[in-house]
Scaffold this motif. Sequence first.
Motif, PDB file in Angstrom:
ATOM      1  N   ARG A   1      68.150  -1.523  16.697  1.00  7.76           N
ATOM      2  CA  ARG A   1      68.117  -2.368  16.024  1.00  7.76           C
ATOM      3  C   ARG A   1      67.291  -3.379  17.069  1.00  7.76           C
ATOM      4  O   ARG A   1      65.836  -4.546  16.825  1.00  7.76           O
ATOM      5  N   ARG A   2      67.790  -3.561  18.491  1.00  5.95           N
ATOM      6  CA  ARG A   2      67.337  -4.691  19.408  1.00  5.95           C
ATOM      7  C   ARG A   2      66.012  -3.795  19.967  1.00  5.95           C
ATOM      8  O   ARG A   2      65.280  -4.746  19.779  1.00  5.95           O
ATOM      9  N   VAL A   3      66.215  -2.589  19.748  1.00 12.21           N
ATOM     10  CA  VAL A   3      64.458  -2.383  20.316  1.00 12.21           C
ATOM     11  C   VAL A   3      63.672  -2.593  18.851  1.00 12.21           C
ATOM     12  O   VAL A   3      62.169  -3.217  19.897  1.00 12.21           O
ATOM     13  N   ALA A   4      63.694  -2.671  18.300  1.00 14.47           N
ATOM     14  CA  ALA A   4      62.776  -3.093  17.353  1.00 14.47           C
ATOM     15  C   ALA A   4      62.312  -4.248  17.765  1.00 14.47           C
ATOM     16  O   ALA A   4      61.737  -4.567  17.656  1.00 14.47           O
ATOM     17  N   LEU A   5      63.928  -5.297  18.000  1.00 12.93           N
ATOM     18  CA  LEU A   5      63.369  -7.045  18.272  1.00 12.93           C
ATOM     19  C   LEU A   5      63.198  -6.777  19.356  1.00 12.93           C
ATOM     20  O   LEU A   5      62.032  -8.254  20.315  1.00 12.93           O
ATOM     21  N   GLY A   6      62.210  -6.493  20.520  1.00  9.82           N
ATOM     22  CA  GLY A   6      62.104  -6.250  21.313  1.00  9.82           C
ATOM     23  C   GLY A   6      62.655  -6.436  22.685  1.00  9.82           C
ATOM     24  O   GLY A   6      61.467  -6.429  23.571  1.00  9.82           O
ATOM     25  N   VAL A   7      63.902  -5.468  22.821  1.00 11.35           N
ATOM     26  CA  VAL A   7      64.827  -5.027  23.981  1.00 11.35           C
ATOM     27  C   VAL A   7      65.218  -3.929  24.404  1.00 11.35           C
ATOM     28  O   VAL A   7      64.937  -2.535  23.474  1.00 11.35           O
TER      29      VAL A   7
ATOM     30  N   SER B   1      58.136   4.100  31.985  1.00 12.54           N
ATOM     31  CA  SER B   1      56.833   4.144  30.799  1.00 12.54           C
ATOM     32  C   SER B   1      57.384   4.047  29.605  1.00 12.54           C
ATOM     33  O   SER B   1      57.159   3.435  29.213  1.00 12.54           O
ATOM     34  N   ARG B   2      58.725   4.861  29.824  1.00 14.04           N
ATOM     35  CA  ARG B   2      59.489   5.840  28.299  1.00 14.04           C
ATOM     36  C   ARG B   2      59.671   3.993  27.785  1.00 14.04           C
ATOM     37  O   ARG B   2      59.327   3.792  26.460  1.00 14.04           O
ATOM     38  N   ALA B   3      60.148   3.151  28.158  1.00 14.50           N
ATOM     39  CA  ALA B   3      60.370   1.903  28.374  1.00 14.50           C
ATOM     40  C   ALA B   3      59.983   1.230  27.528  1.00 14.50           C
ATOM     41  O   ALA B   3      59.443   0.116  26.259  1.00 14.50           O
ATOM     42  N   LEU B   4      58.439   0.842  28.245  1.00 19.02           N
ATOM     43  CA  LEU B   4      57.504   0.466  27.459  1.00 19.02           C
ATOM     44  C   LEU B   4      56.465   1.126  26.190  1.00 19.02           C
ATOM     45  O   LEU B   4      55.617   0.216  25.945  1.00 19.02           O
ATOM     46  N   MET B   5      56.917   2.053  26.437  1.00 16.48           N
ATOM     47  CA  MET B   5      55.890   2.571  24.571  1.00 16.48           C
ATOM     48  C   MET B   5      56.715   2.349  24.153  1.00 16.48           C
ATOM     49  O   MET B   5      56.054   1.829  22.568  1.00 16.48           O
ATOM     50  N   SER B   6      57.585   1.312  23.666  1.00 15.77           N
ATOM     51  CA  SER B   6      58.265   0.745  23.094  1.00 15.77           C
ATOM     52  C   SER B   6      57.615  -0.696  22.849  1.00 15.77           C
ATOM     53  O   SER B   6      57.787  -1.824  21.613  1.00 15.77           O
ATOM     54  N   GLU B   7      56.652  -1.496  22.780  1.00 20.06           N
ATOM     55  CA  GLU B   7      56.218  -2.147  23.858  1.00 20.06           C
ATOM     56  C   GLU B   7      56.748  -3.705  23.185  1.00 20.06           C
ATOM     57  O   GLU B   7      56.880  -4.478  23.208  1.00 20.06           O
ATOM     58  N   PRO B   8      58.023  -3.388  24.200  1.00 22.86           N
ATOM     59  CA  PRO B   8      58.989  -4.686  24.705  1.00 22.86           C
ATOM     60  C   PRO B   8      58.467  -6.001  24.762  1.00 22.86           C
ATOM     61  O   PRO B   8      56.979  -5.978  25.914  1.00 22.86           O
ATOM     62  N   ARG B   9      59.266  -6.765  24.685  1.00 21.95           N
ATOM     63  CA  ARG B   9      59.188  -8.535  25.152  1.00 21.95           C
ATOM     64  C   ARG B   9      59.720  -8.405  26.209  1.00 21.95           C
ATOM     65  O   ARG B   9      60.095  -9.388  27.104  1.00 21.95           O
ATOM     66  N   LEU B  10      61.021  -7.783  26.426  1.00 21.87           N
ATOM     67  CA  LEU B  10      62.028  -8.372  26.860  1.00 21.87           C
ATOM     68  C   LEU B  10      62.091  -6.718  27.657  1.00 21.87           C
ATOM     69  O   LEU B  10      62.920  -5.412  26.924  1.00 21.87           O
ATOM     70  N   LEU B  11      61.969  -6.678  29.546  1.00 25.15           N
ATOM     71  CA  LEU B  11      62.315  -5.166  29.841  1.00 25.15           C
ATOM     72  C   LEU B  11      63.468  -5.318  30.564  1.00 25.15           C
ATOM     73  O   LEU B  11      63.137  -6.042  31.356  1.00 25.15           O
ATOM     74  N   LEU B  12      64.782  -4.174  30.484  1.00 24.92           N
ATOM     75  CA  LEU B  12      66.145  -4.583  31.082  1.00 24.92           C
ATOM     76  C   LEU B  12      65.678  -2.956  32.388  1.00 24.92           C
ATOM     77  O   LEU B  12      65.365  -1.593  32.091  1.00 24.92           O
TER      78      LEU B  12
ATOM     79  N   ASN C   1      58.153  12.791  25.754  1.00 22.62           N
ATOM     80  CA  ASN C   1      59.549  11.945  26.357  1.00 22.62           C
ATOM     81  C   ASN C   1      59.246  10.180  26.015  1.00 22.62           C
ATOM     82  O   ASN C   1      59.506   9.446  25.334  1.00 22.62           O
ATOM     83  N   LEU C   2      57.741  10.315  26.463  1.00 20.09           N
ATOM     84  CA  LEU C   2      56.942   9.144  26.050  1.00 20.09           C
ATOM     85  C   LEU C   2      56.728   9.157  24.764  1.00 20.09           C
ATOM     86  O   LEU C   2      56.259   7.270  23.716  1.00 20.09           O
ATOM     87  N   LEU C   3      57.032  10.300  23.660  1.00 16.97           N
ATOM     88  CA  LEU C   3      55.950   9.987  22.455  1.00 16.97           C
ATOM     89  C   LEU C   3      57.942   9.368  21.592  1.00 16.97           C
ATOM     90  O   LEU C   3      57.656   8.729  20.381  1.00 16.97           O
ATOM     91  N   LEU C   4      58.864  10.228  22.351  1.00 14.61           N
ATOM     92  CA  LEU C   4      60.192   9.347  21.404  1.00 14.61           C
ATOM     93  C   LEU C   4      60.606   7.822  21.920  1.00 14.61           C
ATOM     94  O   LEU C   4      61.106   7.512  21.225  1.00 14.61           O
ATOM     95  N   GLY C   5      59.650   7.360  22.896  1.00 10.44           N
ATOM     96  CA  GLY C   5      59.842   5.845  23.241  1.00 10.44           C
ATOM     97  C   GLY C   5      58.956   4.886  22.556  1.00 10.44           C
ATOM     98  O   GLY C   5      59.592   4.086  22.525  1.00 10.44           O
ATOM     99  N   ALA C   6      57.812   5.737  22.147  1.00 13.78           N
ATOM    100  CA  ALA C   6      57.660   5.311  20.170  1.00 13.78           C
ATOM    101  C   ALA C   6      58.143   5.473  19.409  1.00 13.78           C
ATOM    102  O   ALA C   6      57.319   5.025  18.160  1.00 13.78           O
ATOM    103  N   TYR C   7      59.003   5.903  19.139  1.00 17.65           N
ATOM    104  CA  TYR C   7      59.553   6.984  17.822  1.00 17.65           C
ATOM    105  C   TYR C   7      59.473   5.531  16.636  1.00 17.65           C
ATOM    106  O   TYR C   7      59.458   5.360  15.765  1.00 17.65           O
TER     107      TYR C   7
END
Length: 236
Positions: A72-78, A147-158, A96-102
């Motif tokens: 759910r934190r991913v859905a919130l932008g993390v 890139s996989r992390a960025l596929m979820s279009e986060p607002r906060l990238l760790l 891998n990139l498709l999994l990041g955009a699940y």
Amino acid sequence: MLKIESVQVSYGAIEAVKGVSMEVRAGEVVAIIGANGAGKSTLLKSICGLEPVVGGRILLDGEDLARVPAHRRVALGVAMSPEGRGVFADQTVRENLLLGAYGRRKDPVSVEAAIAREFQRFPRLAERQHQLSGTLSGGEQQMLAISRALMSEPRLLLLDEPSLGLAPLIIKDIFEAIRQLRRSGLTILLVEQMARQALAVADRAYVLETGRITLEGAGRALLDDAKVRAAYLGAH
């Protein structure tokens, strides 16, 4: 955007994070530097929900994440690019990139656009998109993890130790990508042992020692701090 208030994380009887308080404002790059075992990675894992906190609060835009599960934190932008990269070795780069955009799988057009964007950011990934990720070099795996992390279009990238084990030329590419992301307005929390590079790219930074914040300030100011230079920059 992110406010951490007196956060404590323990492994059994061992307290790894001891009442840490810090904040990350929208559009900033904030770095956390410190020695091995200081609690840096544990703190990032607590933010994205992989380590439970035993005290304190983690607030994202004022919402307490304490009982919000990791997905759910991913859905919130993390989103996090983990230490050690953690790519799915038996999956191709593209998979891998498709999994990041699940979480965005119901919008295939935007997912394909995001993949194209990441291939533009890291052309090597485009060249190797059908190759199994386990056969990539360390640097290519790090590019893929980001890139996989960025596929979820986060607002906060760790970003957890993005330079770990990489050759100097690849490290230069990784930090240039961080600068580009900063210019795009993405908010980034960066854990990095290469203190000089981290402080040079960061708006602000915190020094974490044995689970506690011991120093904080502007990235450039900490570059010139005598204690930081002596402890982390190999200068006296």
